[in-house]
Write an enzyme that holds these catalytic residues in place. Structure first.
Site, mmCIF file in Angstrom:
data_model
loop_
_atom_site.group_PDB
_atom_site.id
_atom_site.type_symbol
_atom_site.label_atom_id
_atom_site.label_comp_id
_atom_site.label_asym_id
_atom_site.label_seq_id
_atom_site.Cartn_x
_atom_site.Cartn_y
_atom_site.Cartn_z
ATOM 1 N N ARG A 85 -3.266 1.946 -8.638
ATOM 2 C CA ARG A 85 -3.879 1.518 -10.105
ATOM 3 C C ARG A 85 -5.157 2.038 -10.273
ATOM 4 N NH1 ARG A 85 -0.437 -2.351 -9.513
ATOM 5 N NH2 ARG A 85 -0.790 -1.937 -7.252
ATOM 6 N N THR A 86 -6.082 2.127 -9.431
ATOM 7 C CA THR A 86 -7.473 2.293 -9.537
ATOM 8 C C THR A 86 -7.285 4.184 -9.621
ATOM 9 O OG1 THR A 86 -8.214 0.565 -8.297
ATOM 10 C CG2 THR A 86 -9.880 2.383 -8.582
ATOM 11 N N LYS A 114 -12.566 17.548 11.853
ATOM 12 C CA LYS A 114 -13.021 18.708 12.899
ATOM 13 C C LYS A 114 -14.530 18.209 13.017
ATOM 14 C CE LYS A 114 -10.926 22.407 10.169
ATOM 15 N NZ LYS A 114 -11.272 23.594 9.191
ATOM 16 N N ARG A 135 -13.323 5.959 -3.087
ATOM 17 C CA ARG A 135 -12.704 4.832 -2.369
ATOM 18 C C ARG A 135 -12.897 5.052 -1.004
ATOM 19 N NH1 ARG A 135 -7.863 0.818 -3.663
ATOM 20 N NH2 ARG A 135 -9.262 0.230 -5.361
ATOM 21 N N HIS A 169 -16.167 -3.601 -5.760
ATOM 22 C CA HIS A 169 -15.260 -2.804 -6.576
ATOM 23 C C HIS A 169 -15.984 -3.094 -7.949
ATOM 24 C CE1 HIS A 169 -11.866 -0.932 -7.923
ATOM 25 N NE2 HIS A 169 -10.644 -1.511 -7.451
#
Ligand code: NCD
Length: 363
Positions: A85-86, A114, A135, A169
């Site tokens: 969704r986001t 790395k 996120r 959020h």
């Protein structure tokens, strides 16, 4: 610890006010990191902007116009945790404004494996684009990125937090507030309403961010309904105390708060954060789910929200009840994200100046 890590640690301990200042540019929101950045005034402005955008979205000429606004800019979506969704609503929000997008969704294909430091990765990615939406599992990652670019880059680009660990959020909270404001637009608005949160409130970043935003409304009351293991953390309660916001903490069942709630915000158990695998599954959550039977204990004008994805916290038979607002909540997400990006790029005047009079008012 590197020199940068040490400096960030010092910034991390700064007050919320100081951080909010750092996330601004020319006195206006620039990075969107924590929901405490959003004042009532900005929330109202974004609400009006979102309504206007949704009407523009019904016109081909409206969408064509929006598509020109940021067609000279590029955005990067850097999503280290699962998201549908986001991620998709941000991607589509970018495309509505004409932004070209690139993405990393799997950290194992990034040079961080790395041995590159997070700070170097961010500095590099951001140099290709004009906006970074991210996120991450690390609750500080978005804040770190914003701090680094605002402190050391001569070309800082805005950072938008699309979910930071179990902490915040803010853009989900923004779309939740928009949905609540719309749901109560013919019931005198969100001021004075009681919002009940139910589920995993300890690790539910959406509930935490929304609680902060609700502080901006007058005479709201919050009810936190969860088994004690999943109850809301003290940092949120302290913030509510400081703002004089009334709240109640209940641990019996969802039923015990239903008759008082104008809005019910359901959440799932966030067991991806379990320290010991399966730890959450031994806690009895059977009384913290909404069943068809519960509908008759709810106020007739109540609004049921859920950030989704859901498991079985809301029985599917509730989906067709007019009080279920979670489907439109998801769609609102895309438009509130268009509004937020447009606001960060100072496009409000151009958007609000577009004539939408031939489009009916929104339902
Ligand atoms: C939420 C999240 O990722 O925090 N989902 C979302 O963004 N709509 C809620 C969840 O995953 O439970």
């Amino acid at each position: 610890m590197t020199h940068l890590d040490q400096q960030f640690e010092a910034f991390k301990n700064e007050s919320t006010e100081k951080k909010i200042e750092m996330f601004e540019m020319d006195g206006k929101l620039f990075d969107m990191i924590i929901s405490q950045q959003l004042s009532r005034e900005v929330l109202e402005e974004l609400y009006n902007l979102t309504n206007h955008l949704r009407r523009m979205g019904k016109l081909k000429e409206g969408l064509d116009f929006l598509g020109t606004l940021l067609s000279h800019k590029r955005a990067m979506l850097y999503f280290e945790q699962p998201s549908s969704r986001t991620f998709l609503s941000f991607l589509n929000a970018c495309h509505i404004l004409g932004l070209k997008t690139s993405e990393i969704r799997d950290i194992s294909v990034s040079s961080e494996v790395k041995g590159e430091s997070y700070f170097d990765s961010i500095r590099t990615f951001s140099s290709y684009t004009d906006l970074v939406i991210m996120r991450s599992k690390d609750k500080d990652a978005a804040e770190k990125a914003a701090w680094l670019l605002n402190t050391y880059s001569n070309r800082p680009v805005p950072i938008i937090n699309g979910g930071s660990g179990a902490d915040q959020h803010p853009t989900q909270a923004l779309l939740d507030i928009y949905t609540l404001m719309r749901s109560f637009s013919n019931q005198g608005g969100l001021d004075g309403k009681t919002v009940m949160f139910c589920g995993d409130l300890r690790r539910g970043r959406t509930a935490r961010s929304l609680a902060y935003l609700l502080e901006r409304f007058n005479d709201v009351k919050l009810i936190f309904c969860a088994p004690k293991e999943f109850q809301i953390l003290d940092d949120i309660l302290e913030s509510l105390d400081n703002k004089g916001v009334k709240y109640e903490v209940i641990t019996e069942s969802v039923r015990s708060g239903l008759d008082r709630a104008d809005a019910i915000y359901m959440t799932r158990i966030q067991d991806e954060h379990d320290l010991v695998a399966g730890e959450s599954s031994i806690i009895d959550i059977s009384k913290f789910k909404l069943t068809g039977e519960d509908l008759k204990y709810m106020k007739p004008g109540a609004a049921i929200l859920h950030p989704f994805p859901r498991r079985d916290e809301i029985a599917t038979e509730i989906d067709s009840d007019p009080r279920a607002k979670y489907w439109r909540q998801g769609r609102n997400g895309m438009w509130t994200r268009v509004a937020l990006i447009a606001y960060i790029f100072n496009l409000e005047k151009q958007i609000m100046g577009f004539d939408v009079s031939k489009v009916d008012h929104l339902r």
